[in-house]
Design a protein around this motif. Structure first.
Motif, PDB file in Angstrom:
ATOM      1  N   ALA A   1     -10.292  -1.915   5.494  1.00  0.00           N
ATOM      2  CA  ALA A   1     -11.474  -1.410   6.197  1.00  0.00           C
ATOM      3  C   ALA A   1     -12.511  -2.511   6.415  1.00  0.00           C
ATOM      4  O   ALA A   1     -13.307  -2.435   7.368  1.00  0.00           O
ATOM      5  CB  ALA A   1     -12.096  -0.262   5.412  1.00  0.00           C
TER       6      ALA A   1
ATOM      7  N   TRP B   1       3.657  -0.277   9.149  1.00  0.00           N
ATOM      8  CA  TRP B   1       2.631  -0.879   8.297  1.00  0.00           C
ATOM      9  C   TRP B   1       2.998  -2.322   7.945  1.00  0.00           C
ATOM     10  O   TRP B   1       2.151  -3.221   7.984  1.00  0.00           O
ATOM     11  CB  TRP B   1       2.443  -0.049   7.028  1.00  0.00           C
ATOM     12  CG  TRP B   1       1.414  -0.623   6.100  1.00  0.00           C
ATOM     13  CD1 TRP B   1       1.621  -1.198   4.889  1.00  0.00           C
ATOM     14  CD2 TRP B   1      -0.002  -0.677   6.312  1.00  0.00           C
ATOM     15  NE1 TRP B   1       0.440  -1.609   4.328  1.00  0.00           N
ATOM     16  CE2 TRP B   1      -0.577  -1.304   5.184  1.00  0.00           C
ATOM     17  CE3 TRP B   1      -0.834  -0.259   7.350  1.00  0.00           C
ATOM     18  CZ2 TRP B   1      -1.951  -1.519   5.051  1.00  0.00           C
ATOM     19  CZ3 TRP B   1      -2.207  -0.475   7.227  1.00  0.00           C
ATOM     20  CH2 TRP B   1      -2.745  -1.092   6.101  1.00  0.00           C
TER      21      TRP B   1
ATOM     22  N   MET C   1      -7.032  -0.223   0.690  1.00  0.00           N
ATOM     23  CA  MET C   1      -7.661   0.455   1.833  1.00  0.00           C
ATOM     24  C   MET C   1      -9.050  -0.105   2.114  1.00  0.00           C
ATOM     25  O   MET C   1      -9.448  -0.256   3.270  1.00  0.00           O
ATOM     26  CB  MET C   1      -7.713   1.961   1.577  1.00  0.00           C
ATOM     27  CG  MET C   1      -6.349   2.635   1.655  1.00  0.00           C
ATOM     28  SD  MET C   1      -6.413   4.444   1.555  1.00  0.00           S
ATOM     29  CE  MET C   1      -6.641   4.680  -0.202  1.00  0.00           C
TER      30      MET C   1
ATOM     31  N   SER D   1      -4.528   1.344  -4.632  1.00  0.00           N
ATOM     32  CA  SER D   1      -4.518   1.999  -3.319  1.00  0.00           C
ATOM     33  C   SER D   1      -5.894   1.912  -2.666  1.00  0.00           C
ATOM     34  O   SER D   1      -6.028   1.531  -1.494  1.00  0.00           O
ATOM     35  CB  SER D   1      -4.109   3.470  -3.457  1.00  0.00           C
ATOM     36  OG  SER D   1      -2.814   3.598  -3.974  1.00  0.00           O
TER      37      SER D   1
ATOM     38  N   LEU E   1       0.816  -1.222   0.000  1.00  0.00           N
ATOM     39  CA  LEU E   1       0.000   0.000   0.000  1.00  0.00           C
ATOM     40  C   LEU E   1       0.853   1.278   0.000  1.00  0.00           C
ATOM     41  O   LEU E   1       0.557   2.211  -0.765  1.00  0.00           O
ATOM     42  CB  LEU E   1      -0.968   0.002   1.183  1.00  0.00           C
ATOM     43  CG  LEU E   1      -1.847   1.253   1.336  1.00  0.00           C
ATOM     44  CD1 LEU E   1      -2.670   1.507   0.081  1.00  0.00           C
ATOM     45  CD2 LEU E   1      -2.750   1.129   2.566  1.00  0.00           C
TER      46      LEU E   1
END
Length: 249
Positions: free
Chosen positions: A221, A163, A217, A213, A141
């Motif tokens: 999530a 990360w 994400m 990206s 990411l």
């Protein structure tokens, strides 16, 4: 011959993942990431080809795990190290090792549980932890964001290292995650799903780094949502188990 085709696809996935390291050494980061993504696509195909041809074998399962360790454990670790973690060589290498080791541990756990009948996550349509291909995609990411925005903040050690550690932990965790192979789309939703897939596919070709990206994400999530969904399944199973003796009585 039926077993040869899926095993050949698995071997190609291994080669593709290692080729990503070659381009990382040359600092061609776009191609390095692309070849690992190609490896993930091939990894998603080999099992389905094996089932379609009825060519499943224990050898194929072992080869698939070894390929995954290299393509989604070793290769991403080296790419991340060469891209950003070598900024602090001694400590950066530790974070790179963590990703590779956790990918290997996850796959070893998966192999050890192949013949285990009692697998609560699997029986409910969930995975245990983040799978290795998704772990590689998540680990990249910061690179996606860097290629998208050209901002060097995403290449800083203090961004990449934590990360990478988080993704490594998620791979070996007992967190329930969604398995897309367990999704069952209703007939009235399928046409919409095809449209979304077509749009996402077009976006990958025209704007790959923003698309990847946002995909990474979104996946991250969805992890809390998958934990919540599995919690509901556990509670309903518990209630059914409690009600069963009362019904028999």
């Amino acid at each position: 011959m039926r077993a040869l085709v899926p095993n050949a696809v698995t071997a190609l996935a291994l080669c593709s993942g290692l080729t990503g390291v070659r381009y990382a050494i040359a600092e061609d980061w776009e191609r390095a990431i692309t070849f690992v993504i190609i490896a993930a696509v091939l990894d998603g195909m080999d099992g389905r080809i094996a089932r379609m041809l009825r060519g499943q074998s224990r050898f194929g399962a072992e080869l698939d795990s070894l390929s995954d360790v290299i393509a989604f454990g070793v290769s991403p670790a080296i790419i991340l190290y060469l891209w950003a973690l070598q900024e602090v060589p001694r400590y950066g290498w530790i974070f790179a090792l963590a990703h590779a080791v956790c990918a290997a541990l996850r796959l070893a756990r998966f192999n050890a549980a192949i013949d285990v009948e009692d697998q609560p996550h699997k029986s409910a349509g969930f995975l245990t932890g983040v799978p290795a291909p998704a772990g590689a995609g998540l680990a990249f990411l910061p690179i996606y964001l860097w290629l998208w925005t050209e901002s060097d903040v995403f290449r800083q050690f203090w961004v990449v290292a934590p990360w990478a550690a988080l993704v490594a932990i998620l791979m070996i965790s007992n967190v329930a995650t969604f398995s897309w192979t367990s999704l069952r789309l209703r007939s009235h939703v399928r046409l919409w799903a095809l449209g979304v897939i077509a749009v996402v596919g077009g976006a990958l070709f025209s704007a790959p780094w923003p698309t990847l990206s946002l995909a990474a994400m979104l996946y991250a999530a969805l992890i809390p949502a998958s934990v919540y969904a599995y919690g509901k399944v556990k509670r309903s199973r518990r209630a059914a188990a409690a009600a069963a003796p009362a019904t028999e009585a």
